[in-house]
Design a protein around this motif. Sequence first.
Motif, PDB file in Angstrom:
ATOM      1  N   UNK A   3     -17.817  33.304  51.057  1.00  0.00           N
ATOM      2  CA  UNK A   3     -17.440  32.394  51.051  1.00  0.00           C
ATOM      3  C   UNK A   3     -18.437  31.305  50.619  1.00  0.00           C
ATOM      4  N   UNK A   4     -19.717  31.609  50.466  1.00  0.00           N
ATOM      5  CA  UNK A   4     -20.610  30.544  50.019  1.00  0.00           C
ATOM      6  C   UNK A   4     -20.525  29.321  50.610  1.00  0.00           C
ATOM      7  N   UNK A   5     -19.957  29.449  52.145  1.00  0.00           N
ATOM      8  CA  UNK A   5     -19.523  28.367  52.717  1.00  0.00           C
ATOM      9  C   UNK A   5     -20.877  27.578  53.419  1.00  0.00           C
ATOM     10  N   UNK A   6     -20.999  26.396  53.316  1.00  0.00           N
ATOM     11  CA  UNK A   6     -22.213  25.923  54.051  1.00  0.00           C
ATOM     12  C   UNK A   6     -21.821  25.233  55.214  1.00  0.00           C
ATOM     13  N   UNK A   7     -20.469  24.795  55.406  1.00  0.00           N
ATOM     14  CA  UNK A   7     -20.015  24.105  56.547  1.00  0.00           C
ATOM     15  C   UNK A   7     -19.448  25.312  57.774  1.00  0.00           C
ATOM     16  N   UNK A   8     -20.323  25.554  58.461  1.00  0.00           N
ATOM     17  CA  UNK A   8     -20.041  26.755  59.484  1.00  0.00           C
ATOM     18  C   UNK A   8     -20.076  26.333  60.818  1.00  0.00           C
TER      19      UNK A   8
ATOM     20  N   UNK B   3     -14.009  36.587  82.805  1.00  0.00           N
ATOM     21  CA  UNK B   3     -13.597  37.846  82.030  1.00  0.00           C
ATOM     22  C   UNK B   3     -13.927  37.997  80.775  1.00  0.00           C
ATOM     23  N   UNK B   4     -13.982  36.978  80.094  1.00  0.00           N
ATOM     24  CA  UNK B   4     -14.155  37.115  78.515  1.00  0.00           C
ATOM     25  C   UNK B   4     -15.258  36.065  78.119  1.00  0.00           C
ATOM     26  N   UNK B   5     -16.050  36.714  77.194  1.00  0.00           N
ATOM     27  CA  UNK B   5     -16.961  35.691  76.405  1.00  0.00           C
ATOM     28  C   UNK B   5     -16.366  35.616  74.763  1.00  0.00           C
ATOM     29  N   UNK B   6     -16.416  34.507  74.315  1.00  0.00           N
ATOM     30  CA  UNK B   6     -15.824  34.462  73.019  1.00  0.00           C
ATOM     31  C   UNK B   6     -16.968  33.465  72.109  1.00  0.00           C
ATOM     32  N   UNK B   7     -17.030  34.032  70.991  1.00  0.00           N
ATOM     33  CA  UNK B   7     -17.528  33.306  69.927  1.00  0.00           C
ATOM     34  C   UNK B   7     -16.693  32.925  68.765  1.00  0.00           C
ATOM     35  N   UNK B   8     -16.715  31.632  68.473  1.00  0.00           N
ATOM     36  CA  UNK B   8     -15.713  31.084  67.415  1.00  0.00           C
ATOM     37  C   UNK B   8     -16.311  30.541  66.177  1.00  0.00           C
ATOM     38  N   UNK B   9     -15.862  31.120  65.089  1.00  0.00           N
ATOM     39  CA  UNK B   9     -16.820  30.479  64.057  1.00  0.00           C
ATOM     40  C   UNK B   9     -15.793  29.935  63.110  1.00  0.00           C
ATOM     41  N   UNK B  10     -15.980  28.605  62.758  1.00  0.00           N
ATOM     42  CA  UNK B  10     -14.969  28.029  61.948  1.00  0.00           C
ATOM     43  C   UNK B  10     -15.604  27.604  60.495  1.00  0.00           C
TER      44      UNK B  10
ATOM     45  N   UNK C  23      -8.728  34.442  60.962  1.00  0.00           N
ATOM     46  CA  UNK C  23      -7.363  33.693  60.700  1.00  0.00           C
ATOM     47  C   UNK C  23      -7.636  32.548  59.816  1.00  0.00           C
ATOM     48  N   UNK C  24      -6.609  32.423  58.720  1.00  0.00           N
ATOM     49  CA  UNK C  24      -6.472  31.272  57.943  1.00  0.00           C
ATOM     50  C   UNK C  24      -5.519  30.663  57.626  1.00  0.00           C
TER      51      UNK C  24
ATOM     52  N   UNK D 259     -11.201  28.816  57.242  1.00  0.00           N
ATOM     53  CA  UNK D 259     -11.114  30.344  57.819  1.00  0.00           C
ATOM     54  C   UNK D 259     -11.673  30.230  59.396  1.00  0.00           C
ATOM     55  N   UNK D 260     -11.048  30.994  60.001  1.00  0.00           N
ATOM     56  CA  UNK D 260     -11.750  31.115  61.567  1.00  0.00           C
ATOM     57  C   UNK D 260     -11.753  32.528  61.891  1.00  0.00           C
ATOM     58  N   UNK D 261     -13.085  32.796  62.456  1.00  0.00           N
ATOM     59  CA  UNK D 261     -13.266  34.225  63.086  1.00  0.00           C
ATOM     60  C   UNK D 261     -13.652  34.002  64.434  1.00  0.00           C
ATOM     61  N   UNK D 262     -13.200  34.873  65.264  1.00  0.00           N
ATOM     62  CA  UNK D 262     -13.240  34.749  66.560  1.00  0.00           C
ATOM     63  C   UNK D 262     -13.390  36.068  67.036  1.00  0.00           C
ATOM     64  N   UNK D 263     -14.715  36.482  67.875  1.00  0.00           N
ATOM     65  CA  UNK D 263     -15.144  37.624  68.395  1.00  0.00           C
ATOM     66  C   UNK D 263     -15.210  37.740  69.767  1.00  0.00           C
ATOM     67  N   UNK D 264     -14.526  38.274  70.417  1.00  0.00           N
ATOM     68  CA  UNK D 264     -14.527  38.307  72.052  1.00  0.00           C
ATOM     69  C   UNK D 264     -14.600  39.542  72.760  1.00  0.00           C
TER      70      UNK D 264
END
Lengths: 78, 78
Positions: free
Chosen positions: B51-56, B65-72, A26-27, B21-26
């Motif tokens: 993205x060439x992003x360095x701020x992650x 029930x659920x495991x989640x990885x969030x990446x901002x 999402x963005x 941008x946010x990425x979530x993998x669950x």
Amino acid sequence: MSLFGVFGSSKKSATNARERLKLVLSHERTANIPYLEDMQKEILQVVQKYTKATDIHFSTNSNSHISTLEVQITLGNA
Amino acid sequence: MSLFGVFGSSKKSATNARERLKLVLSHERTANIPYLEDMQKEILQVVQKYTKATDIHFSTNSNSHISTLEVQITLGNA
């Protein structure tokens, strides 16, 4: 934490051999991300390479602030 | 739809040049996904390449029930 509700029927599916993975990207809608489509494709290629899943369901949502791509992957029988 | 709340301060940030941008993998915790860590790394490499992003910023969550990885990902000034 609301993400923990993403699998509507997690209790039922715990007794089910099919396993699921969900990816959400999402963005902010104001963001100018010209490479977004290419990046999404490449991320999905990675997911497909690892999971070998053929049952992949996409959905997109957007409101005034946020655009979201959801990918639901059913991993097949364990 | 609860995902639309993922950016706590989306109204404020609309006036901000930084884009996110946010990425979530669950996945269900019962799922046996031996390649999960490798797949996550490779997905992040794709994100970083584009993205060439360095701020992650990463965070993980799990309940019964659920495991989640969030990446901002902060994309830097537009």
